[in-house]
Structures are given as structure tokens and as C-alpha cells.
Scaffold this motif. Structure first.
Motif, PDB file in Angstrom:
ATOM      1  N   VAL A 240       0.808  -1.266  -0.106  1.00 12.75           N
ATOM      2  CA  VAL A 240      -0.176  -0.073  -0.096  1.00 12.75           C
ATOM      3  C   VAL A 240       0.898   1.168   0.094  1.00 12.75           C
ATOM      4  O   VAL A 240       0.601   2.231   0.841  1.00 12.75           O
ATOM      5  CB  VAL A 240      -0.967   0.031   1.312  1.00 12.75           C
ATOM      6  N   SER A 241       2.016   1.365  -0.803  1.00 16.26           N
ATOM      7  CA  SER A 241       2.751   2.199  -0.927  1.00 16.26           C
ATOM      8  C   SER A 241       2.323   3.535  -1.277  1.00 16.26           C
ATOM      9  O   SER A 241       2.980   4.682  -1.167  1.00 16.26           O
ATOM     10  CB  SER A 241       4.048   1.801  -1.520  1.00 16.26           C
ATOM     11  N   GLN A 242       1.189   3.790  -1.952  1.00 12.32           N
ATOM     12  CA  GLN A 242       0.608   4.909  -2.382  1.00 12.32           C
ATOM     13  C   GLN A 242      -0.062   5.630  -1.157  1.00 12.32           C
ATOM     14  O   GLN A 242      -0.900   6.745  -1.483  1.00 12.32           O
ATOM     15  CB  GLN A 242      -0.257   4.721  -3.909  1.00 12.32           C
ATOM     16  N   LYS A 243      -0.348   4.899  -0.022  1.00 14.67           N
ATOM     17  CA  LYS A 243      -1.215   5.482   0.747  1.00 14.67           C
ATOM     18  C   LYS A 243      -0.108   5.930   2.131  1.00 14.67           C
ATOM     19  O   LYS A 243       0.858   5.364   2.241  1.00 14.67           O
ATOM     20  CB  LYS A 243      -2.226   4.509   1.233  1.00 14.67           C
ATOM     21  N   ARG A 244      -0.553   6.970   2.897  1.00 13.65           N
ATOM     22  CA  ARG A 244       0.042   7.131   4.094  1.00 13.65           C
ATOM     23  C   ARG A 244      -0.874   7.189   5.189  1.00 13.65           C
ATOM     24  O   ARG A 244      -2.037   7.634   5.231  1.00 13.65           O
ATOM     25  CB  ARG A 244       0.697   8.577   3.932  1.00 13.65           C
ATOM     26  N   GLY A 245      -0.280   7.128   6.427  1.00  9.31           N
ATOM     27  CA  GLY A 245      -1.287   7.244   7.872  1.00  9.31           C
ATOM     28  C   GLY A 245      -0.655   7.067   8.981  1.00  9.31           C
ATOM     29  O   GLY A 245       0.830   7.196   9.004  1.00  9.31           O
ATOM     30  N   TRP A 246      -1.271   6.924   9.948  1.00 10.61           N
ATOM     31  CA  TRP A 246      -0.372   6.797  11.368  1.00 10.61           C
ATOM     32  C   TRP A 246      -0.862   5.527  12.175  1.00 10.61           C
ATOM     33  O   TRP A 246      -1.748   4.866  11.910  1.00 10.61           O
ATOM     34  CB  TRP A 246      -0.576   8.125  12.171  1.00 10.61           C
ATOM     35  N   ALA A 247       0.046   5.369  13.288  1.00 13.90           N
ATOM     36  CA  ALA A 247      -0.489   4.310  14.175  1.00 13.90           C
ATOM     37  C   ALA A 247       0.034   4.648  15.316  1.00 13.90           C
ATOM     38  O   ALA A 247       0.860   5.421  15.560  1.00 13.90           O
ATOM     39  CB  ALA A 247       0.427   3.088  13.509  1.00 13.90           C
ATOM     40  N   PHE A 248      -0.609   4.037  16.538  1.00 19.30           N
ATOM     41  CA  PHE A 248      -0.399   4.164  17.820  1.00 19.30           C
ATOM     42  C   PHE A 248      -0.427   2.886  18.587  1.00 19.30           C
ATOM     43  O   PHE A 248      -1.032   1.792  18.203  1.00 19.30           O
ATOM     44  CB  PHE A 248      -1.243   5.400  18.523  1.00 19.30           C
ATOM     45  N   GLY A 249       0.276   3.086  19.876  1.00 20.58           N
ATOM     46  CA  GLY A 249       0.173   1.697  20.651  1.00 20.58           C
ATOM     47  C   GLY A 249       0.001   2.179  22.028  1.00 20.58           C
ATOM     48  O   GLY A 249       0.635   3.012  22.285  1.00 20.58           O
ATOM     49  N   LEU A 250      -0.945   1.431  22.600  1.00 20.14           N
ATOM     50  CA  LEU A 250      -0.741   1.939  24.126  1.00 20.14           C
ATOM     51  C   LEU A 250      -1.330   0.603  24.881  1.00 20.14           C
ATOM     52  O   LEU A 250      -1.658  -0.404  24.826  1.00 20.14           O
ATOM     53  CB  LEU A 250      -1.837   3.025  24.406  1.00 20.14           C
ATOM     54  N   GLY A 251      -0.922   0.662  26.130  1.00 21.23           N
ATOM     55  CA  GLY A 251      -0.867  -0.482  27.395  1.00 21.23           C
ATOM     56  C   GLY A 251      -2.271  -0.018  28.231  1.00 21.23           C
ATOM     57  O   GLY A 251      -2.372   1.052  28.736  1.00 21.23           O
ATOM     58  N   LEU A 252      -3.188  -1.179  28.162  1.00 20.38           N
ATOM     59  CA  LEU A 252      -4.240  -0.867  29.072  1.00 20.38           C
ATOM     60  C   LEU A 252      -4.170  -0.978  30.576  1.00 20.38           C
ATOM     61  O   LEU A 252      -4.726  -0.259  31.210  1.00 20.38           O
ATOM     62  CB  LEU A 252      -5.354  -1.757  28.481  1.00 20.38           C
ATOM     63  N   GLU A 253      -3.190  -1.703  30.850  1.00 23.20           N
ATOM     64  CA  GLU A 253      -3.006  -1.918  32.383  1.00 23.20           C
ATOM     65  C   GLU A 253      -2.701  -0.474  33.033  1.00 23.20           C
ATOM     66  O   GLU A 253      -3.204  -0.240  33.971  1.00 23.20           O
ATOM     67  CB  GLU A 253      -1.940  -2.929  32.573  1.00 23.20           C
ATOM     68  N   ARG A 254      -1.611  -0.101  32.383  1.00 24.00           N
ATOM     69  CA  ARG A 254      -1.080   1.529  33.021  1.00 24.00           C
ATOM     70  C   ARG A 254      -2.320   2.353  33.122  1.00 24.00           C
ATOM     71  O   ARG A 254      -2.535   2.941  34.017  1.00 24.00           O
ATOM     72  CB  ARG A 254      -0.073   1.853  32.049  1.00 24.00           C
ATOM     73  N   LEU A 255      -3.225   2.496  32.011  1.00 21.57           N
ATOM     74  CA  LEU A 255      -4.132   3.510  32.076  1.00 21.57           C
ATOM     75  C   LEU A 255      -5.210   2.698  33.208  1.00 21.57           C
ATOM     76  O   LEU A 255      -5.690   3.964  33.954  1.00 21.57           O
ATOM     77  CB  LEU A 255      -4.907   3.524  30.864  1.00 21.57           C
ATOM     78  N   ALA A 256      -5.462   1.578  33.015  1.00 25.21           N
ATOM     79  CA  ALA A 256      -6.650   1.225  34.119  1.00 25.21           C
ATOM     80  C   ALA A 256      -5.913   1.340  35.515  1.00 25.21           C
ATOM     81  O   ALA A 256      -6.791   1.715  36.469  1.00 25.21           O
ATOM     82  CB  ALA A 256      -6.973  -0.369  33.675  1.00 25.21           C
ATOM     83  N   MET A 257      -4.814   1.334  35.791  1.00 28.34           N
ATOM     84  CA  MET A 257      -4.233   1.516  37.099  1.00 28.34           C
ATOM     85  C   MET A 257      -4.323   2.928  37.782  1.00 28.34           C
ATOM     86  O   MET A 257      -4.811   2.968  38.763  1.00 28.34           O
ATOM     87  CB  MET A 257      -2.714   1.018  37.373  1.00 28.34           C
ATOM     88  N   VAL A 258      -4.291   4.042  36.805  1.00 29.51           N
ATOM     89  CA  VAL A 258      -4.265   5.235  37.189  1.00 29.51           C
ATOM     90  C   VAL A 258      -5.758   5.463  37.494  1.00 29.51           C
ATOM     91  O   VAL A 258      -6.293   6.200  38.167  1.00 29.51           O
ATOM     92  CB  VAL A 258      -3.569   6.126  36.419  1.00 29.51           C
ATOM     93  N   LEU A 259      -6.630   5.266  36.261  1.00 35.13           N
ATOM     94  CA  LEU A 259      -8.060   5.664  36.285  1.00 35.13           C
ATOM     95  C   LEU A 259      -8.818   5.037  37.430  1.00 35.13           C
ATOM     96  O   LEU A 259      -9.651   5.869  37.819  1.00 35.13           O
ATOM     97  CB  LEU A 259      -8.792   5.455  35.050  1.00 35.13           C
TER      98      LEU A 259
END
Ligand code: DAH
Length: 384
Positions: A240-259
Motif C-alpha cells: 500500500v505504498s501509495q497511501k500514508r497514515g499513522w499508528a499508535f500503541g498503548l498499554g491498557l493496564e497502565r491506564l486502568a491502574m491510574v484511572l
């Protein structure tokens, strides 16, 4: 031994047999094999499920949802497709659970990016359990959960990587990424625009440029996620070299621990109704700690092998294998080199504690004795 094995439930044995295979590269332990398939991110009213749903609701129905991919992935999916070089530490057996030479328990949900891009998906979220050999303390557990997000948003043709990186389209993608993720943390933390955020430049082999998003939470900067503009090399490998975009990755435990105010990462895996009954509303509520059972501390000291061939993670894993989640923390409390023999001595303090019951001296002494014995045998350390 044989009797004990025959008594294990069939489901456990079948499950383990997928992950523990007769292969010289296999380093999945029974303890880890039994964690695979618990699918906490699919368990309604589990804090990890609640966080996941909250993030998904922000992205809306535009984004396809994947949450049920096989946690065994090929090394191509986990590393090569993401341009992670052969000598990257993340590929080492000391850090990663190998099923065979060519397959691993995924170390991150990024391992699924390329397959979905190849299949033509342009906006998706992908959640799953991931596995890493790591240290032992209240915020590290060998299994945890991540969410990966991907969005393709521009089309075009660029003659070189440099041309792309300097183009206004690249800027558009990075801007869309940052605006989207800032909105996402505002949505998840429900602090409106008062939530302070900061962007930092980062490095990942599969994004260019790469960033990290921190938020100011209760007076401290906390890293929330890694992200970036998808590397052109990754897209080329997916045709898909004619397309461009973004990506992200996050850890759910860390968020859940603080929230939720959850103080120990092992609590996510507990069966205790005093934990689960607190989250039946499906809302983010503050966890009310119930009385903790008392800890038991045991020290173990040894000389490292003469060649210093000692991987800390192997020692941690041994403790996990013998004590399961009764081991809360292992801390190096003393290390020195003998002035004459030049040998190194390490002393670790092991904290044992159950989330669900009081421990007895007898059981902990037994575990500690086998830890001493097995460490000497398997890791070639000399007990002191
Ligand atoms: N896979 C990374 C990790 O586990 C997180 C990550 C960083 C994912 C940047 C991404 C990304 O998609 O763009 O640490």
C-alpha cells in the motif's frame, strides 16, 4: 508427578500444548501458557474491558474493531514486517517467549498491523494480550494488554522517502495523529481541556517520525502511548505504498491502574469477588482496596557463574514458575565484587504475597527452597 499431571483439567492441558511444544527454541513455561486465553479484554465489566470500550467509543464506528487474533504470531509479523532489525533486543530469548524458532507469543499488538493493512483495512483498532519476559514488581507482569490503532488518510505518489518526509502531506498525517490522540486522552480521562499533555520525539523502527504522548496526572508526567507516521518501508511491505497514515500503541493496564486507582497489576488476574464486584456498573470507579494479606520476605544470595553468564530474567522466570503469582516483587538489594576472586555476588529480596489468602510458612519455605535449588542447578549460580 505423573499423577499430578493426569489430574490437571483437560482444557489446561490442551491449551498448554499449543504453546509448549517440543522445540529447542521454546521457552514458554506452564505458568505463562495458562495465562494465554484468559481474554480479560473481552470480559465484560473487567477494568481492562471498560477502558478498551471507552477508547473504542471515542473512535466510533468508522474504525473496525479486532480483539480476537491468535496471540501466537510469526517472527515476520512481530518483527520483520515492522522493520525491527535482527539484532534488536526485543527479539532476544531473554525478553521474548518463543514457541518455535519462527513463532512467538506476540510482544506487542503492532504484530497485527501489516496483516490488516494487506487485507485492505484502513482504520482499525486491535486489542489483545501481549507477553514479555520482564522484571517482577507491582507494575510489571509477563502478560498484559495493548491496543493498536491505525488510520490511513492520504493518497499520493512520492519519489523518495525524503520527499515524503518533507511534504505537507506528512505534516497533515502527523497533525491528524496528534489532534486525534489528544482528543482520545481527554475523552478517556474526562478532564476536558484541562488535562495537560506534552509531546516528545521518540524512536520506533516502524514509524517515522515517532512520538510519545505524556499527560500530567496527579502532579506527575505519565507516558501514555507511543505513535507515529507509519514508516514507508512498512507500507511498501504491505503493498500500500501509495497511501500514508499513522499508528499508535498503548498499554491498557497502565491506564486502568491510574484511572481506577488499582495498585497492583496482579489484581487484574484475580478471581476474588471483592475485586470484580466493584466494577459491575461498567463505569470508571475508584477501586476500594480490601485488606491485603501479609507479605513474606525471603532473601536469596549467590555468586554469579565465573563467566558472568547470568540473565536476570531467567531468575525472575524461575521464581514465576515456582511461585506463580504469589511472588509480588523481586528486588536486587545487594551486589558486590569480591576484591580477590573478582566474582560477583547478588542478593535478591523476594516478596511473597497472595491476593486471595494468607500464606503459610511451610508453603513459602518449600517454594524458597526449590528456588534456591533450581537457581543453583539451572542458572549455575553458587548459593551463599
Ligand atoms: N508497539 C510499541 C510497543 O509495544 C508501541 C507502539 C509505538 C505502537 C508506536 C505503534 C506505534 O503503533 O506507532 O512499545
Amino acid at each position: 508427578m505423573v499423577v499430578a499431571r493426569a489430574l490437571r483439567p483437560i482444557s489446561t492441558r490442551l491449551r498448554a500444548s499449543r504453546y509448549i511444544v517440543d522445540d529447542p527454541e521454546n521457552n514458554v513455561t506452564p505458568y505463562i501458557a495458562n495465562l494465554v486465553g484468559k481474554n480479560l479484554h473481552q470480559t465484560e465489566n473487567h477494568p481492562l474491558y471498560i477502558i478498551r470500550k471507552r477508547i473504542e467509543s471515542y473512535f466510533g464506528s468508522d474504525f473496525e474493531i479486532f480483539d480476537n487474533e491468535d496471540p501466537i504470531v510469526t517472527t515476520t509479523q512481530c518483527f520483520d514486517d515492522l522493520l525491527i532489525p535482527p539484532d534488536h533486543p526485543g527479539r532476544q530469548k531473554s525478553d521474548t517467549y518463543y514457541v518455535t524458532k519462527d513463532s512467538v507469543l506476540r510482544t506487542h499488538t503492532s504484530a497485527h498491523q501489516s496483516q490488516h493493512l494487506r487485507a485492505g483495512h484502513q482504520k482499525f483498532l486491535c486489542t489483545g494480550d501481549v507477553y514479555r519476559r520482564d522484571e517482577i514488581d507491582s507494575s510489571h507482569f509477563p502478560a498484559f494488554h495493548q491496543m493498536e490503532g491505525v488510520k490511513l488518510l492520504v493518497d499520493g505518489s512520492w519519489t523518495s522517502r525524503d520527499e515524503w518526509l518533507q511534504s505537507s502531506d506528512c505534516e497533515i498525517v502527523a497533525k491528524d495523529l496528534k489532534t486525534t490522540l489528544e482528543g482520545m486522552v481527554d475523552h478517556v480521562f474526562q478532564q476536558g481541556s484541562s488535562l495537560e499533555k506534552r509531546w516528545r520525539d521518540d524512536y520506533f523502527p516502524f514509524t517515522e517520525p515517532s512520538f510519545e504522548l505524556d499527560i500530567l496526572w496527579q502532579g506527575e508526567w505519565m507516558e501514555v502511548l507511543g505513535c507515529g507516521v507509519i514508516h514507508t518501508g512498512v507500507l511498501e511491505r504491505c503493498d500500500v505504498s501509495q497511501k500514508r497514515g499513522w499508528a499508535f500503541g498503548l498499554g491498557l493496564e497502565r491506564l486502568a491502574m491510574v484511572l481506577f486507582g488499582i495498585p497492583d497489576i496482579r489484581l487484574f488476574w484475580t478471581q476474588d469477588p471483592r475485586f470484580h464486584s466493584q466494577f459491575t456498573s461498567g463505569d470508571i470507579v475508584q477501586f476500594k482496596p480490601y485488606s491485603k494479606y501479609p507479605p513474606v520476605y525471603k532473601d536469596i544470595a549467590f555468586w554469579l557463574p565465573e563467566n558472568n553468564n547470568f540473565e536476570e530474567n531467567d531468575f525472575f522466570e524461575l521464581a514465576r514458575e515456582l511461585a506463580g503469582d504469589l511472588v509480588e516483587q523481586i528486588a536486587l538489594i545487594d551486589k558486590f565484587k569480591h576484591p580477590k576472586t573478582e566474582r560477583t555476588s547478588c542478593c535478591y529480596r523476594v516478596t511473597y504475597r497472595s491476593m486471595d489468602r494468607s500464606l503459610t510458612d511451610v508453603e513459602i519455605n518449600q517454594i524458597q527452597d526449590s528456588l534456591r535449588e533450581k537457581a543453583a542447578l539451572a542458572l549455575h549460580v553458587q548459593l551463599r
